[in-house]
Write a protein that holds these residues in place. Structure first.
Motif, mmCIF file in Angstrom:
data_model
loop_
_atom_site.group_PDB
_atom_site.id
_atom_site.type_symbol
_atom_site.label_atom_id
_atom_site.label_comp_id
_atom_site.label_asym_id
_atom_site.label_seq_id
_atom_site.Cartn_x
_atom_site.Cartn_y
_atom_site.Cartn_z
ATOM 1 N N VAL A 199 38.608 44.950 40.469
ATOM 2 C CA VAL A 199 38.578 46.155 41.293
ATOM 3 C C VAL A 199 38.176 45.859 42.734
ATOM 4 O O VAL A 199 37.568 44.831 43.023
ATOM 5 N N ASP A 200 38.518 46.780 43.588
ATOM 6 C CA ASP A 200 38.019 46.755 44.952
ATOM 7 C C ASP A 200 36.523 47.112 44.868
ATOM 8 O O ASP A 200 36.188 48.223 44.431
ATOM 9 N N PRO A 201 35.614 46.181 45.246
ATOM 10 C CA PRO A 201 34.186 46.470 45.052
ATOM 11 C C PRO A 201 33.686 47.653 45.874
ATOM 12 O O PRO A 201 32.663 48.248 45.547
ATOM 13 N N GLU A 202 34.420 48.013 46.914
ATOM 14 C CA GLU A 202 33.976 49.145 47.733
ATOM 15 C C GLU A 202 34.357 50.491 47.118
ATOM 16 O O GLU A 202 33.596 51.447 47.168
ATOM 17 N N THR A 203 35.553 50.545 46.534
ATOM 18 C CA THR A 203 36.023 51.833 46.019
ATOM 19 C C THR A 203 35.995 51.920 44.493
ATOM 20 O O THR A 203 36.092 53.018 43.940
ATOM 21 N N GLY A 204 35.895 50.780 43.827
ATOM 22 C CA GLY A 204 35.936 50.780 42.361
ATOM 23 C C GLY A 204 37.336 50.963 41.800
ATOM 24 O O GLY A 204 37.528 51.064 40.599
ATOM 25 N N GLY A 220 29.870 41.032 40.362
ATOM 26 C CA GLY A 220 29.689 40.465 41.699
ATOM 27 C C GLY A 220 30.544 39.227 41.932
ATOM 28 O O GLY A 220 30.572 38.685 43.026
ATOM 29 N N ASP A 221 31.280 38.785 40.898
ATOM 30 C CA ASP A 221 32.160 37.620 41.043
ATOM 31 C C ASP A 221 33.560 38.082 41.444
ATOM 32 O O ASP A 221 34.048 39.087 40.942
ATOM 33 N N LEU A 222 34.176 37.302 42.317
ATOM 34 C CA LEU A 222 35.528 37.632 42.771
ATOM 35 C C LEU A 222 36.556 36.758 42.076
ATOM 36 O O LEU A 222 36.383 35.556 41.960
ATOM 37 N N SER A 223 37.621 37.396 41.651
ATOM 38 C CA SER A 223 38.718 36.642 41.042
ATOM 39 C C SER A 223 39.983 37.475 41.130
ATOM 40 O O SER A 223 39.986 38.550 41.735
ATOM 41 N N SER A 224 41.047 36.971 40.530
ATOM 42 C CA SER A 224 42.279 37.752 40.400
ATOM 43 C C SER A 224 42.848 37.393 39.036
ATOM 44 O O SER A 224 42.313 36.508 38.362
ATOM 45 N N TYR A 225 43.892 38.087 38.614
ATOM 46 C CA TYR A 225 44.459 37.729 37.316
ATOM 47 C C TYR A 225 45.953 37.524 37.394
ATOM 48 O O TYR A 225 46.627 38.032 38.291
ATOM 49 N N LEU A 226 46.421 36.725 36.427
ATOM 50 C CA LEU A 226 47.837 36.423 36.340
ATOM 51 C C LEU A 226 48.398 37.061 35.081
ATOM 52 O O LEU A 226 47.739 37.064 34.044
ATOM 53 N N THR A 227 49.608 37.582 35.192
ATOM 54 C CA THR A 227 50.288 38.070 33.995
ATOM 55 C C THR A 227 51.333 37.007 33.628
ATOM 56 O O THR A 227 51.360 35.942 34.220
ATOM 57 N N PRO A 287 47.964 42.484 39.594
ATOM 58 C CA PRO A 287 47.988 41.035 39.400
ATOM 59 C C PRO A 287 47.928 40.294 40.734
ATOM 60 O O PRO A 287 48.531 40.743 41.721
ATOM 61 N N GLU A 288 47.196 39.207 40.761
ATOM 62 C CA GLU A 288 47.080 38.305 41.916
ATOM 63 C C GLU A 288 46.316 38.884 43.105
ATOM 64 O O GLU A 288 46.170 38.237 44.127
ATOM 65 N N GLU A 289 45.821 40.128 42.984
ATOM 66 C CA GLU A 289 45.006 40.672 44.071
ATOM 67 C C GLU A 289 43.545 40.323 43.818
ATOM 68 O O GLU A 289 43.050 40.464 42.699
ATOM 69 N N VAL A 290 42.856 39.881 44.871
ATOM 70 C CA VAL A 290 41.467 39.454 44.707
ATOM 71 C C VAL A 290 40.519 40.645 44.719
ATOM 72 O O VAL A 290 40.592 41.496 45.604
ATOM 73 N N GLY A 291 39.639 40.699 43.730
ATOM 74 C CA GLY A 291 38.644 41.765 43.669
ATOM 75 C C GLY A 291 37.498 41.365 42.755
ATOM 76 O O GLY A 291 37.437 40.239 42.265
ATOM 77 N N GLU A 292 36.582 42.325 42.525
ATOM 78 C CA GLU A 292 35.412 42.041 41.688
ATOM 79 C C GLU A 292 35.743 42.186 40.200
ATOM 80 O O GLU A 292 36.471 43.090 39.809
ATOM 81 N N ILE A 293 35.173 41.297 39.414
ATOM 82 C CA ILE A 293 35.339 41.379 37.957
ATOM 83 C C ILE A 293 34.362 42.413 37.417
ATOM 84 O O ILE A 293 33.157 42.303 37.624
ATOM 85 N N VAL A 294 34.896 43.421 36.734
ATOM 86 C CA VAL A 294 34.084 44.505 36.177
ATOM 87 C C VAL A 294 34.349 44.560 34.667
ATOM 88 O O VAL A 294 35.501 44.511 34.241
ATOM 89 N N ILE A 329 30.348 51.864 39.101
ATOM 90 C CA ILE A 329 30.073 50.505 38.624
ATOM 91 C C ILE A 329 28.556 50.330 38.539
ATOM 92 O O ILE A 329 27.822 50.723 39.445
ATOM 93 N N THR A 330 28.095 49.760 37.422
ATOM 94 C CA THR A 330 26.670 49.459 37.258
ATOM 95 C C THR A 330 26.475 47.978 37.548
ATOM 96 O O THR A 330 27.169 47.147 36.975
ATOM 97 N N ARG A 331 25.554 47.666 38.463
ATOM 98 C CA ARG A 331 25.360 46.271 38.839
ATOM 99 C C ARG A 331 24.029 45.742 38.311
ATOM 100 O O ARG A 331 23.185 46.498 37.827
#
Ligand SMILES: [Zn+2]
Length: 431
Positions: A270-275, A304-311, A280-287, A70-72
């Motif tokens: 994504v999981d910001p630690e592992t990429g 660097g923003d955290l969100s989750s998504y819905l299907t 769906p519905e799991e919280v992680g970083e928007i990439v 991930i490029t930040r």
């Protein structure tokens, strides 16, 4: 500049209503093309691939992006310093770039207007049409917001007034004199315009023509949305945009339950630690990986923003998955038993109970298992039976939103949690 000719049309383009299969085919065609172009023309991208031991042919579908780092924002700033001015990400000849923006950092962002329609799509979904007269209160200097939104309003057929920031008195006067029907800006700025107009003796509903507002840059609190919509009869919509990728990534439709992901990007949670990509519905970083144009070769930009998504289907008829909103920054979250617990999200649930004055989440790790304790401070003396009932209600609300069940709820006396305190305390030791 193409203006939509039929205002009765609900959708801006065909991408918005693609079937799941058509969307997969579309992404599987666009993503490898973009990756190949970026690898060939942007030296920084080539370097990232080479260091990761990945060749562009290996990136064929969204899942394959996990192979890449991930490029930040901090990486972009550093790379632009060591390889000025674009950090090796410009993927077309510089004489083909029609504008260059500056983001805080500074980061130089070359953008070509040709083909940019993603903001227009979001204004369209919010109901902006020919006949609307709109004040655009974002700055026109340096940053992309002002001019890109202006052009996008024109793409919807609306008349745009380039107001920029500040000058509440002039803005209010203009809104009244020109019978402005639309506002583009942040929710807090609209609120201060309304307050100022009221101080000047105006009645917004009687003296103004404002019908709709489009927000970005700041999440819209449900209570503020309610005030705009119920008290002032202003229809509201919001979009999520990131300047480093030059665009709107997700936008609300009139269903107002989540923001549809823009098909001009591949957006991973994504999981910001592992990429690694999350479901769906799991919280992680928007990439984000743009697949809409070939100017800027940034692949897998970590917001660097955290969100989750819905299907699942949306009543509006758009078929893209929806972002649930920005619930925090990667630094504000703590991972407990594999799930991110975000301070702001927990706060919305817990402080929704009016009996509760403060709370603190304590994360410990006795015997190699994460444990989460909610320390709850109550406003008044409460019977044991009422505490038990409150504990049950808290659990019921906390788990579906934060996706993890607290191990314990401790009720503490008033004044136990100090005024300045951390909402989440991580006491785990990893030795
Ligand atoms: Zn929708």
């Amino acid at each position: 500049m193409a203006v939509k000719s039929k205002p009765e049309e609900e959708f801006f383009d065909k991408l918005e209503t693609m079937s799941a299969e058509a969307r997969e085919r579309y992404v599987n065609r666009k993503l490898p093309q973009t990756i190949k172009h970026a690898y060939q023309h942007a030296p920084a991208v080539k370097k990232i691939f080479n260091e990761a031991g990945v060749c562009p042919e290996q990136i064929r579908k969204i899942r394959d992006l996990e192979r890449l780092p991930i490029t930040r924002k901090t990486d972009l700033i550093e790379l632009q310093k060591t390889d000025p001015p674009y950090g090796g990400f410009l993927a077309i000849p510089v004489n083909e770039v029609d504008r260059i923006f500056l983001s805080p950092g500074p980061i130089y962002e070359p953008v070509q207007h040709a083909g940019i329609k993603w903001f227009a799509k979001s204004f369209w979904a919010a109901g902006f049409r020919k006949g609307d007269v709109v004040i655009n209160t974002f700055t026109y200097h340096m940053s992309p917001a002002g001019i890109l939104f202006h052009e996008a309003l024109r793409d919807c057929g609306a008349t745009a007034i380039p107001m920029g920031t500040g000058n509440t008195d002039i803005q209010g006067q203009t809104m009244r004199d020109l019978k402005v029907t639309g506002f583009v800006g942040t929710p807090s700025f609209l609120m201060s315009l309304i307050k100022r107009a009221e101080e000047m003796g105006y009645n917004l509903r009687r003296d103004f023509s404002l019908k709709r507002a489009w927000f970005t840059g700041e999440m819209l609190a449900p209570s503020l949305r309610n005030t705009f919509e119920e008290d002032y009869r202003i229809d509201t919509a919001q979009a999520y945009a990131v300047t480093e990728t030059g665009g709107a990534l997700a936008y609300e439709c009139r269903g107002k339950s989540g923001m549809h992901l823009m098909d001009e990007y591949v957006i991973e949670i994504v999981d910001p630690e592992t990429g690694k990509q999350l479901g769906p519905e799991e919280v992680g970083e928007i990439v984000v990986t743009p697949i809409h144009n070939k100017v800027w070769g940034v692949v897998r930009f970590g917001t660097g923003d955290l969100s989750s998504y819905l299907t699942g289907p949306c009543p509006c008829g758009r078929t893209a998955n929806r972002l649930t909103g920005i619930i925090g920054r990667t630094g504000d979250a703590v991972k407990v038993r594999g799930m991110f617990v975000v301070a702001r999200q927990a706060e919305q649930i817990i402080l929704g109970f009016e009996e509760i004055s403060r709370f603190q989440i304590l994360v410990t790790r006795p015997e190699q298992r994460d444990e989460m304790t909610l320390k709850i401070e109550l406003k008044h003396k409460t019977t044991e039976e009422d505490k038990r009932r409150l504990g049950k209600d808290l659990n019921k609300k906390f788990q579906p939103v934060c996706r993890i069940k607290p191990d314990r709820i401790d009720f503490v006396d008033t004044g136990t949690i100090p005024e300045q305190y951390q909402k989440i305390v991580d006491e785990r030791s990893w030795k």
